[in-house]
Design a protein around this motif. Structure first.
Motif, PDB file in Angstrom:
ATOM      1  N   ILE A   1      31.247 -18.378  16.737  1.00 33.51           N
ATOM      2  CA  ILE A   1      30.038 -18.954  16.562  1.00 33.51           C
ATOM      3  C   ILE A   1      29.330 -18.717  15.196  1.00 33.51           C
ATOM      4  O   ILE A   1      28.937 -19.240  14.551  1.00 33.51           O
TER       5      ILE A   1
ATOM      6  N   HIS B   1      36.050 -11.380  29.691  1.00 35.63           N
ATOM      7  CA  HIS B   1      34.685 -11.651  29.513  1.00 35.63           C
ATOM      8  C   HIS B   1      33.806 -12.440  30.731  1.00 35.63           C
ATOM      9  O   HIS B   1      34.542 -13.182  31.497  1.00 35.63           O
TER      10      HIS B   1
ATOM     11  N   TYR C   1      30.392 -14.543  31.756  1.00 34.59           N
ATOM     12  CA  TYR C   1      28.997 -15.252  31.307  1.00 34.59           C
ATOM     13  C   TYR C   1      27.990 -15.233  32.585  1.00 34.59           C
ATOM     14  O   TYR C   1      28.839 -15.718  33.428  1.00 34.59           O
TER      15      TYR C   1
ATOM     16  N   VAL D   1      25.489 -20.877  26.910  1.00 38.05           N
ATOM     17  CA  VAL D   1      26.219 -19.616  26.362  1.00 38.05           C
ATOM     18  C   VAL D   1      26.307 -19.767  25.008  1.00 38.05           C
ATOM     19  O   VAL D   1      26.097 -18.512  24.212  1.00 38.05           O
ATOM     20  N   MET D   2      26.573 -20.715  24.407  1.00 37.84           N
ATOM     21  CA  MET D   2      26.622 -20.773  22.904  1.00 37.84           C
ATOM     22  C   MET D   2      25.452 -20.286  22.184  1.00 37.84           C
ATOM     23  O   MET D   2      25.371 -19.883  21.231  1.00 37.84           O
TER      24      MET D   2
ATOM     25  N   GLN E   1      32.734 -18.887  21.514  1.00 38.89           N
ATOM     26  CA  GLN E   1      31.556 -17.728  21.296  1.00 38.89           C
ATOM     27  C   GLN E   1      31.938 -16.945  20.410  1.00 38.89           C
ATOM     28  O   GLN E   1      31.191 -16.349  19.659  1.00 38.89           O
TER      29      GLN E   1
ATOM     30  N   LEU F   1      35.988 -21.391  26.146  1.00 35.88           N
ATOM     31  CA  LEU F   1      34.540 -21.196  25.789  1.00 35.88           C
ATOM     32  C   LEU F   1      34.554 -19.859  24.999  1.00 35.88           C
ATOM     33  O   LEU F   1      33.456 -19.655  24.362  1.00 35.88           O
ATOM     34  N   GLY F   2      35.035 -18.840  25.679  1.00 30.41           N
ATOM     35  CA  GLY F   2      35.161 -17.471  25.106  1.00 30.41           C
ATOM     36  C   GLY F   2      35.485 -17.537  23.573  1.00 30.41           C
ATOM     37  O   GLY F   2      34.813 -16.741  22.750  1.00 30.41           O
TER      38      GLY F   2
ATOM     39  N   SER G   1      23.705 -13.543  17.244  1.00 32.13           N
ATOM     40  CA  SER G   1      24.072 -13.462  16.022  1.00 32.13           C
ATOM     41  C   SER G   1      23.386 -13.606  14.718  1.00 32.13           C
ATOM     42  O   SER G   1      23.582 -13.576  13.506  1.00 32.13           O
TER      43      SER G   1
ATOM     44  N   PHE H   1      24.738 -16.507  22.460  1.00 33.52           N
ATOM     45  CA  PHE H   1      25.339 -15.729  21.477  1.00 33.52           C
ATOM     46  C   PHE H   1      25.399 -16.221  20.027  1.00 33.52           C
ATOM     47  O   PHE H   1      25.048 -15.253  19.086  1.00 33.52           O
TER      48      PHE H   1
ATOM     49  N   THR I   1      27.823 -25.326  17.617  1.00 30.44           N
ATOM     50  CA  THR I   1      28.171 -25.274  19.047  1.00 30.44           C
ATOM     51  C   THR I   1      29.145 -26.761  19.280  1.00 30.44           C
ATOM     52  O   THR I   1      30.053 -26.711  19.729  1.00 30.44           O
TER      53      THR I   1
END
Length: 183
Positions: free
Chosen positions: A155, A90, A92, A101-102, A152, A148-149, A109, A105, A120
């Protein structure tokens, strides 16, 4: 109802110029994974693990066979709302912070801004990277990027979670922590 089901799933990547160069990435693959089960696909490079995931996610079309997620026959755009995905490699945009980033995504969503913010904060705390939430991801270590991935991928509170090499680049203690979180 199975979380994931496939029957005789096959994927052939065709070379339309030279048919001899066609590659069968997945051949007659049948599996049923129960809801609530943690399941891992293990096999050597080139065994078709990522191809199978990509078919389930609707990123690649199967050449033959059938598959379903949560009872929905694939391909099915609507079921994607119930899926979380962390790809192996991945990336970003490096100018975004972890929070951004969060937010990106979460928005993709379909989540409300206030829900994204609250989720988050709790996910970054759970994964031990809340103190770096305002830092640009270009400064993140490989292990921080993996955390972080995973945040994400979680989330939208998915019913089915696909993780491709989720602990790659994570130190041994971090690997144990991630396994515990997933349990």
């Amino acid at each position: 109802m199975h979380a994931i089901s496939s029957e005789s799933l096959t994927k052939v990547y065709s070379d339309f110029v030279n048919k001899k160069l066609s590659v069968t990435a997945l051949s007659d693959f049948t599996i049923n994974v129960e809801q609530g089960e943690i399941f891992a696909l293990l096999g050597p490079n080139g065994a078709g693990k990522t191809t199978f995931i990509k078919i389930l996610l609707g990123l690649v079309a199967a050449s033959s066979g059938r598959a379903s997620i949560l009872g929905a026959t694939l391909p099915n755009v609507k079921v994607r709302e119930r899926i979380g995905y962390l790809p192996e490699n991945h990336r970003y945009p490096n100018y975004l912070s972890g929070d951004q980033v969060m937010s990106l995504f979460g928005g993709l969503s379909g989540m409300k801004s206030a829900d994204v913010k609250a989720t988050t904060a709790s996910l970054l705390k759970l994964l031990g990277i809340e103190q770096w939430s305002k830092m640009k991801v270009r400064k993140y270590s490989k292990g921080m990027m993996q955390r972080l991935g995973l945040a994400q991928a979680l989330i939208n509170n998915p019913d089915v979670l696909f993780l491709d090499e989720p602990t790659a680049g994570v130190d041994p203690v971090g690997r144990k922590e991630i396994r515990e979180i997933l349990k």
